[in-house]
Design an enzyme around this catalytic site. Structure first.
Site, short mmCIF file in Angstrom:
data_model
loop_
_atom_site.label_atom_id
_atom_site.label_comp_id
_atom_site.label_asym_id
_atom_site.label_seq_id
_atom_site.Cartn_x
_atom_site.Cartn_y
_atom_site.Cartn_z
N ARG A 674 -5.41 -13.32 -8.58
CA ARG A 674 -5.63 -13.14 -9.48
C ARG A 674 -5.63 -11.82 -10.69
O ARG A 674 -5.73 -10.89 -10.64
CB ARG A 674 -6.88 -11.77 -8.33
CG ARG A 674 -7.80 -13.31 -7.63
CD ARG A 674 -9.26 -12.67 -6.80
NE ARG A 674 -9.08 -11.37 -5.93
CZ ARG A 674 -9.59 -10.80 -5.40
NH1 ARG A 674 -10.69 -11.21 -5.84
NH2 ARG A 674 -9.23 -9.61 -5.35
N ASN A 699 1.55 -11.27 -3.17
CA ASN A 699 1.55 -12.57 -1.53
C ASN A 699 1.45 -14.03 -1.93
O ASN A 699 1.13 -14.38 -0.86
CB ASN A 699 0.31 -12.15 -1.30
CG ASN A 699 0.29 -11.55 0.01
OD1 ASN A 699 1.56 -11.85 0.75
ND2 ASN A 699 -0.80 -11.85 0.86
N ASN A 725 2.97 -15.53 2.58
CA ASN A 725 1.33 -14.69 2.50
C ASN A 725 1.03 -14.01 3.72
O ASN A 725 0.08 -15.27 4.18
CB ASN A 725 0.41 -16.33 2.00
CG ASN A 725 -0.66 -15.44 1.71
OD1 ASN A 725 -1.47 -14.08 1.69
ND2 ASN A 725 -2.37 -16.64 1.64
N ARG A 730 0.72 -5.61 3.39
CA ARG A 730 0.42 -4.41 2.69
C ARG A 730 1.05 -3.43 3.30
O ARG A 730 1.38 -2.20 2.87
CB ARG A 730 -0.64 -4.45 3.21
CG ARG A 730 -1.10 -3.60 2.28
CD ARG A 730 -3.15 -2.44 3.09
NE ARG A 730 -3.85 -3.88 2.88
CZ ARG A 730 -4.58 -4.38 2.37
NH1 ARG A 730 -4.72 -2.82 1.29
NH2 ARG A 730 -5.41 -5.52 1.35
N ASP A 746 -6.96 -2.53 -2.88
CA ASP A 746 -7.00 -3.66 -3.37
C ASP A 746 -6.90 -3.70 -4.65
O ASP A 746 -7.17 -2.94 -5.54
CB ASP A 746 -8.49 -4.40 -2.82
CG ASP A 746 -8.46 -4.61 -1.77
OD1 ASP A 746 -7.22 -4.02 -0.17
OD2 ASP A 746 -9.41 -4.39 -0.57
N ASP A 747 -6.78 -4.71 -5.13
CA ASP A 747 -6.62 -5.36 -6.81
C ASP A 747 -8.01 -5.28 -7.02
O ASP A 747 -8.12 -5.69 -8.51
CB ASP A 747 -6.16 -6.78 -7.19
CG ASP A 747 -6.40 -8.08 -5.70
OD1 ASP A 747 -7.46 -7.65 -5.05
OD2 ASP A 747 -6.42 -8.68 -5.92
N ASP A 835 -6.24 -4.41 8.50
CA ASP A 835 -6.99 -2.83 8.02
C ASP A 835 -7.44 -2.23 9.65
O ASP A 835 -6.77 -0.59 9.97
CB ASP A 835 -8.30 -3.12 7.08
CG ASP A 835 -9.20 -3.31 7.80
OD1 ASP A 835 -8.86 -4.94 8.21
OD2 ASP A 835 -10.32 -4.00 6.60
N ARG A 878 -13.40 -10.54 12.69
CA ARG A 878 -13.60 -9.32 13.45
C ARG A 878 -13.74 -8.53 14.30
O ARG A 878 -13.52 -7.83 14.99
CB ARG A 878 -13.60 -8.38 11.95
CG ARG A 878 -13.14 -8.59 10.57
CD ARG A 878 -13.56 -7.38 9.44
NE ARG A 878 -13.32 -6.41 9.64
CZ ARG A 878 -12.52 -5.80 8.84
NH1 ARG A 878 -11.91 -6.68 7.91
NH2 ARG A 878 -12.58 -4.96 8.10
#
Length: 921
Positions: A674, A699, A725, A730, A746-747, A835, A878
């Site tokens: 991105r 990544n 990937n 991170r 994050d980007d 996370d 999650r």
């Protein structure tokens, strides 16, 4: 008469009757004639004149034309016209000259304006350079003052000393039974700066190698190949290791043969000093065949010792190697909650051979108190435990006779009953597991006892060891009273009362500590071997080898595009967030290890209650409490000089203050194909104070576009290429990260500069916590009896997403190298939950919740492409992650909190050169 005539004429008639019409007619004739005459003159005369003039100008001679049309030059020949032309031409020339001068002056003005702008920029650059020079001078003066205060000149490394090959001058002890480090270990082979090289003999090169258990030998060899301390150069080795067991019964060599083979080792040097003989046991019936062998000055590491054989502080009691070539299956390990299980305690065992029974001696309890203790308390133990079981006050299970054939055991030792799986099923239902030490007091530890201890810790049954004379595995470095109860046998009648008096909080703390000890030192062959080496290295005071950092493979990229300043990012009102591009890159100081304090491979939990205190064979640095002048292995912690100077307003805003006055942070940004979103996010970091550098974790297997121009934000941008990937990338401890503080972002995160700086200030006050912006929480689903992940707005939280959060680099090491591999594998499987895994890890270690700053609940930039979190399956995955992580840890480590830190700008009466203070609540 005349008057009469006139009157008659005026009245329009003559005579008596009058004639008025004559007068009217004459008047009309005069007006008509006058009008006609004027018409003729005005119309026909110009026509006649025009005709006449044009007829005259038709002459052939042009020079005789008077009235015909003439050219401009001909008109100028007329005198007064010529003057007008000259004036016009002069004015035109002057206007042209003035226009040229005006343009020239405008050009000069533009050039001068450019020069003025260039001068202004030069002045600004000079000011920035001057500020940088002042900061460098200030830092140099500060470092100089620190060095002067320490008054310790830097020393070069000492010269490596190696002993003679025969070690003829090494003094001999009176007996090998009296061996200790000071008289049986050659320190000259192990300088402080040696790095603790270890040489491992190949057992297959010697006859006894064919008798070794294949699984143990295979696991040991695999562990040796990956250990950082093992060297192939025997001449520089500090310690020499030989594996002699577990041996198979049918082909076991005779003691004399094994002794001869040990003494014939090439580096035995007559007495075996600096050697370690390892006898690992995979079964509870492992025999102590080394007892009848002369081992000289060699150290022994095994699970069975007699008091005449065991040398405290020299030999090592090791745990059994149950999982030789396999990793523990966390899905089969029971959870640590509920705290209390079906049985208060349980015991299964059978005593094959015993000493004289205390009951047969018919001695009173008073006689025992006087010092005449019975030879064996086991009969009294049996009687007491059966009485507790029969009382039915609590559910207990004690069996002193095996239903099947008991396992082989040493004399006076309680043999194990049944198969391992059956024993584990009973322990899963037991809050406590009784371990009765052998009746022979000369047997300080046996393989059967260590096997019971291993199984109890594995399934979360708190060990209750009856017999204080026992030497538990690694007892000189592990505080076993935090994970087990060690009770003298004479207190057997008080055991039931003691077990009932322990609170649930203490039970959970002991169970959690036991689980940690099992995972760290017992569970695998790597853990056992690493722990043995760590004990020897700590005893001889050699620092651990530095933990490896992840080498950053940089992707070449072009930089030079001037980054703009987003008004939403830089509009901070009258707040001074800190220096921008005036502070040179400042890495967090490395902890310079004191070589005289090498017992710091000891880890302490950070909660107020008794916590883990043990060797950490994985970590190379010293994780200690912040109150001990350094935090998590780095030397920045609390500094003796510097610190906050109080102040308010601009002084408060411009300086970080606190106990670490000089500090910066590193931004770690994970991205995947991105580029436009990434470039926008990087540009938003332009002008951010206290930023050391930006590490972009690329990544994607596809490299960035070659024509992509990266923004110049005033600090280095390091683009790191990854092997695969993975969201775990991170949290890799990249070697390019030179600061303790890491801002994981994050980007597509959209944060203002004042928000970032506020989060940095809060993190500096809580360096062991995750400090971030978006909060989440977990909840218990009663109908499904499972945990759920919830992202709804709430005043209570238990997690802070690492898409915009500060954390210490120490946790990157733990996440990548220490945290169970099963968690990282699940992150890769779902491409999710990294996370959550970091929050689990930090809460598990600190027993503290994260800290949320500001009221921001999301941080996504408007208009950015959708990320992975927008997938419908994102939340279902999650949910699964949380439940799996709970199984791995054995309990739910996340803690709820309603605490949130917000910034408050309040007005106070300050001098005119002051501004508002920046406060926390």
């Amino acid at each position: 008469e005349l008057m009469t005539g006139y009157t008659m004429l005026r009245n329009g008639g003559v005579g008596n009757g009058g004639q008025p019409w004559v007068l009217r007619w004459s008047s009309r004739i005069r007006l008509t004639w006058l009008s006609f005459t004027l018409f003729v003159i005005l119309v026909f005369f110009p026509l006649i004149a025009h005709y006449y003039l044009t007829t005259i100008d038709d002459a052939d001679d042009a020079g005789k034309r008077i009235f015909g049309p003439r050219t401009g030059n001909e008109l100028c020949e007329v005198k007064h016209v010529q003057d007008l032309c000259r004036i016009r031409e002069s004015v035109s020339e002057e206007l042209l000259q003035l226009e040229a001068k005006r343009q020239e002056l405008n050009s000069e003005i533009a050039k001068l304006n450019l020069k003025i702008e260039a001068c202004k920029k030069s002045i600004e650059n000079a000011k920035q350079d001057l500020l940088q020079l002042k900061n460098v001078i200030s830092q140099t003066e500060h470092s100089y003052k620190e060095l002067m205060a320490q008054n310790q000149p830097k020393l070069s490394l000492p010269i490596r000393l190696l002993p003679d090959k025969d070690d003829a001058t090494f003094p001999l002890p009176k007996s090998s039974r009296n061996c200790r480090l000071h008289n049986c270990f050659d320190y000259s082979r192990c300088p402080l700066t040696s790095g603790f090289p270890v040489y491992v003999y190949n057992s297959d090169d010697y006859p006894f190698g064919s008798s070794l258990d294949p699984l143990i030998k295979q696991a040991f060899e695999a562990t040796v190949r990956t250990n950082v301390y093992v060297t192939e150069n025997a001449n520089i080795a500090c310690v020499y290791i030989i594996l002699v067991g577990e041996m198979q019964e049918p082909v076991m060599p005779k003691p004399t043969e094994l002794e001869q083979q040990l003494h014939s080792l090439p580096y035995w040097r007559t007495d075996g000093h600096n050697h370690l003989i390892i006898n690992l046991s995979r079964k509870s019936e492992t025999q102590n065949f080394i007892y009848n062998i002369s081992t000289g000055r060699a150290m022994i590491a095994q699970s069975t010792f007699y008091d005449a054989q065991y040398r405290p502080g020299f030999d090592i009691v090791v745990s059994p190697l149950v999982h030789a070539m396999s990793e523990p299956n966390f899905l089969e390990i029971p959870p640590q909650v509920p705290v209390k299980r079906k049985y208060l305690f349980s015991f299964q065992g059978e005593k094959i051979e015993s000493l004289r029974s205390s009951l047969q001696e018919v001695r009173s309890f008073e006689e025992e108190i006087e010092g005449n203790a019975p030879a064996d308390y086991d009969d009294r133990i049996i009687t007491t435990l059966k009485a507790v079981q029969d009382s039915k006050l609590d559910f207990v299970l004690v069996e002193f006779t095996c239903k099947n054939q008991p396992k082989a055991s040493l004399p006076t030792e309680w043999a194990l009953c049944g198969e391992r799986d059956d024993r584990l099923e009973l322990l899963k239902l037991s809050t406590f597991a009784l371990i009765i030490t052998p009746g022979d007091t000369h047997l300080v530890i046996s393989a059967g006892c260590t096997m019971r201890l291993f199984e109890a810790l594995e399934v979360g049954a708190i060990p209750v060891v009856l017999g204080e004379q026992v030497q538990l595995p690694y007892n000189d470095v592990i505080r076993w009273n935090e994970a087990a109860l060690i009770i003298p046998k004479p207190r057997i009648t008080e055991v039931h009362f003691l077990l009932r008096s322990i609170s649930d909080n203490d039970l959970l703390a002991m169970r959690r500590q036991g689980r940690f000890l099992w995972e760290t030192y017992f569970s695998t062959s790597d853990n056992v071997f690493s722990t043995v080496l760590a004990i020897i290295r700590t005893r001889i005071q050699i620092p651990a080898a530095p933990i490896r950092e992840e080498p950053a493979v940089e992707i070449p990229h072009r930089s030079g595009k001037a980054a703009g300043t987003d008004p939403n990012m830089a509009d901070n009102g009258d707040l001074d967030l800190g220096p921008v591009e005036t502070e040179p890159p400042y890495a967090s100081p490395k902890y310079l290890r004191n070589f005289t304090l090498t017992a710091m491979d000891i880890y302490r939990n950070w909660n107020s209650a008794p916590g883990p205190f043990h060797l950490f064979p994985y970590t190379p640095f010293d994780p200690v409490l912040p109150s001990e002048a350094k935090f998590l292995g780095s030397g920045t912690g609390f500094r003796p000089i510097g610190g906050g100077a109080g102040g308010s307003g601009k002084e408060f805003q411009a300086a970080l203050g606190g106990n670490v006055p000089r500090e910066q942070f590193t931004v770690v940004m994970l991205t995947y194909e991105r580029e436009e979103v990434l470039m926008n996010s990087l540009e938003r970091l332009n002008g951010l104070p206290y930023l050391n550098k930006v590490v972009v974790v690329w990544n994607s297997p596809k490299l960035p576009s070659e024509d992509l121009l990266w923004p110049d934000i005033g600090v280095p941008i390091m683009v790191v290429r990854t092997e695969k990937n993975s969201l775990n990338n991170r949290f890799l401890p990249w070697d390019e990260i030179e600061t303790e503080a890491i801002l994981s972002i994050d980007d597509d995160a959209h944060l203002r500069h004042d928000e970032i700086m506020f989060g940095f200030r809060v993190w500096r006050e809580a360096r062991d916590r995750i400090v971030g912006f978006p909060g989440r929480y977990h909840a218990w689903d009663i109908p499904h009896q499972s945990w759920l992940y919830n992202s709804n707005y709430s005043c209570e939280l238990s997690m802070v997403l690492t898409g915009a959060a500060f954390f210490h680099k120490y946790y990157a090491y733990l996440y990548s190298y220490v945290m169970p591999q099963a968690i990282r594998d699940m992150v890769d499987e779902y491409i999710n939950c990294e996370d959550i895994a970091m929050n689990f890890l930090v809460s598990h270690l600190t027993r503290k919740p994260p800290i949320k700053v500001t009221s921001r609940w999301t941080f996504r930039c408007p208009g950015c492409p959708q990320a992975l979190s927008h997938d419908d399956s994102h939340f279902h995955e999650r949910h699964k992650c949380i439940n799996f992580f709970v199984k791995v840890y054995g309990y739910m480590p996340l803690l709820y909190t309603q605490f949130r830190v917000d910034s408050v700008l309040f007005k106070t009466r300050l001098p005119h050169d002051k501004t508002k203070c920046f406060k926390f609540i």
